[in-house]
Structures are given as C-alpha cells and as structure tokens.
Design an enzyme around this catalytic site. Sequence first.
Site, short mmCIF file in Angstrom:
data_model
loop_
_atom_site.label_atom_id
_atom_site.label_comp_id
_atom_site.label_asym_id
_atom_site.label_seq_id
_atom_site.Cartn_x
_atom_site.Cartn_y
_atom_site.Cartn_z
N GLU A 103 8.77 -9.50 -4.84
CA GLU A 103 8.94 -10.04 -3.27
C GLU A 103 9.61 -11.46 -3.79
OE1 GLU A 103 4.90 -9.39 -2.51
OE2 GLU A 103 5.46 -9.83 -0.92
N HIS A 156 -0.89 -1.55 2.69
CA HIS A 156 -2.38 -1.44 2.37
C HIS A 156 -3.12 -1.54 3.25
CE1 HIS A 156 0.14 -4.21 -0.95
NE2 HIS A 156 0.53 -4.23 -0.07
N HIS A 205 4.64 -4.15 -7.22
CA HIS A 205 4.68 -5.23 -6.93
C HIS A 205 5.92 -5.33 -7.60
CE1 HIS A 205 2.34 -3.58 -3.33
NE2 HIS A 205 2.87 -4.59 -2.89
N ASP A 221 1.69 -4.99 5.55
CA ASP A 221 0.43 -5.34 6.79
C ASP A 221 -0.03 -5.41 7.68
OD1 ASP A 221 -1.18 -5.32 4.07
OD2 ASP A 221 0.44 -6.58 3.57
N1 ADE Z 1 -1.00 -7.61 -1.08
C1 ADE Z 1 -1.36 -7.12 0.41
N2 ADE Z 1 -0.11 -7.47 0.86
C2 ADE Z 1 0.64 -7.98 -0.76
C3 ADE Z 1 1.80 -7.79 -1.11
N3 ADE Z 1 3.30 -7.69 0.62
N4 ADE Z 1 2.69 -8.30 -1.43
C4 ADE Z 1 1.35 -8.68 -3.19
N5 ADE Z 1 0.17 -8.01 -2.25
C5 ADE Z 1 -0.23 -7.81 -1.03
ZN ZN Z 2 2.13 -4.83 -0.33
#
Ligand code: ADE
Ligand code: ZN
Length: 340
Positions: free
Chosen positions: A202, A21, A199, A281
């Site tokens: 997670e 991101h 995504h 990130d």
């Molecule tokens: N936005 C930035 N990083 C993220 C992540 N790991 N999961 C979901 N949204 C995100």
């Molecule tokens: Zn992500």
Amino acid sequence: MHTTPIGKFIAGIPKAELHLHIEGSFEPELMFEIAKRNNIKIKYKNIEEVKNAYRFNNLQEFLDIYYAGANVLIKEQDFYDLTYAYLTKVNEQNLIHTEIFFDPQTHTDRGVEFSTVIEGIQRALEDGRTKLGISSKLIMSFLRHLDEAAAFVTLEQSLPYKEWITAVGLDSSELGHPPSKFQRVFEKAQEHGFLTVAHAGEEGPAEYIWEALNLLNIARIDHGNRCLEDEALVEELVKRQMALTLCPLSNLELKVIQEMHHHPLNTMIDKGLLVTINSDDPAYFGGYMNENYYGIAKALDLSKEQIYQLAKNSFNASFLDEETKKEMIAKVDEYYWKHG
Ligand code: ADE
Ligand code: ZN
C-alpha cells in the site's frame, strides 16, 4: 450516481467485499451516539467538525484519527451496533457476502476484553445472515506497529473463538514494519488452521509483498498496488492467480494515488492480475462498495462487462467454499444477462 446507466448497473449487481475494517465503518453519527451513552468526551464539537478532520496526507495521519475514533467502543452492544450498521448499509448496495477485518488490539490495549469485541461483532454477523441474508467471514488483524509478542498474546486470546475466525491478517503502519516481523506468529496461526492475508504494497515496497507471499504464506494480498514496480513479482502473482483487494477511494484519500484516473486497476487487469474492488474504511474515505465501484468506473471509463468481471472476481477470491461461490456467481451471471 445511480441515475447513470453504469451507476444503476453497479448499484444492482450482486457483489462481495473482501477488504473492510469494521472500525473503519464507524460513522460520526453513531460515534457521537455511543460516546454519549458511554459518557466519553470526543474532541470534536459536532459531526461537521469530525468530517472536516478527515483530510489525510498519508496512511499514518488516517490511522491516528481511526484509532481515536475507536476509543468510544466499550461494550458488547457497541461492537454489535457498529457491525450491524455496516451490514444494513451494504445490504442496500446489493452486497451478498463480506469478509470483515477486526483489530482486537485496538480495543484490548484500552482494557476492553477480547470476548466483548468478538461477541458483539459475531452476534451482528449472525443477525446479518438471518435478517438481511448477508453471508460473512471474520478476519482477525494484528497491528504491525506493535511487537511480535503482543501479536502472540492476541492469537492466544482468539483460540476459544477459533470457529468464528477464518483468517488472520496484518494491518496498521506499513513502512518500517515488514511482514517478516510476524513470520513466527503467522506460522503458529496456520498451525491452528487459520488462513492468512496481509496488507502489503500500500505504502510499503514490492519487497514486502514478496515477504508476505514467501514468509506469511498469504492467500490474498490487501492492496498490493506497488507490485507493479517489480516485473518478476507481477509474473509470480499472475502465475499463482493471487488476488489483490484494491481500495480505490482509500488510495485516493491516503494519497497512494493523486487522482482517480491514475489508479493502476486497468494496468493490473491487462497484466492478468486477479483484482477486486473494496471499501477499506468507508466512513473515513467517502464511500462504501458502490461508491468505490462507481468512482473507479467513472475515472477509468469501465464497461458493464468489466464491472461484471470485477464482481465475479470478488466471489472467486473469497474464502467461501466452492459450492457457495458457484451459487453466488450464478446470481451475478443472471444479473448480467438481464442488465448487461
Ligand atoms: N487499518 C485500517 N485501514 C488500514 C489501511 N488502509 N492500511 C493499513 N491499516 C489499516
Ligand atoms: Zn485495509
């Protein structure tokens, strides 16, 4: 890190990133610099205070801080600087291709024009290509905590820039926001020629991964850790050779796993899943690509051969054309022959 044989091997191997991101690569030093020139106050006194705030118990705690950080990005040059800083950093890590997420709604909701965001990012990606030799693709992510109508508006705003965007994705708060909420937007995006990713798994359940596959027609799963809770799902993912973009340091920092040696990477490899290593990130989770490779290699005692396979996976799972994939994988092979 770079002094151990495996550390040196990781540092030098050519690799691709598929889950990054751009707003998550915003280093505190650059955040303060841009805040100052835009006359925006940030709530932290200094860089140390910012870094101390980066302790998270879950995804939402991180997202609250990540969106606050993005508030200082106003001008086209800010988005350029953010993106070019990331490219400079990963260029030193022998990254030769990257597929970058950007979250337009994080900015358009604050009154920043869609064009400002994408033009700054795109200009940096072009400079990355010509000055650093890094190839790249752009993925536009919808924020899933917002509604379907808002995602449709964003899709509409992106159409004049279609040539610059390879795929659409889905990110932000996963629990309570299943992929099914965005089925129609993803259908429309595909009609416009975009590939799709999401995504899933997670924090959310395996069911969300099924939905992403069956309703959003995804070409790749971002994270996907919780697929292991459903054997039939794992079988399906193996059968389709559906890539998972894993993010080890992110998983640790967001408490998806409690310790790095609990990471399911080896289990996934043993089951025949196509897995890749990514940073998610990096400014918030303590490391870019090499730190992610190194963190997991150390915890799971990965061999050079396994690192080589992961690097090859990163190209095979990319959205590059077959010819370019072959050329880049040839570079990975050559590196492995020399240093393996
Ligand atoms: N936005 C930035 N990083 C993220 C992540 N790991 N999961 C979901 N949204 C995100
Ligand atoms: Zn992500």
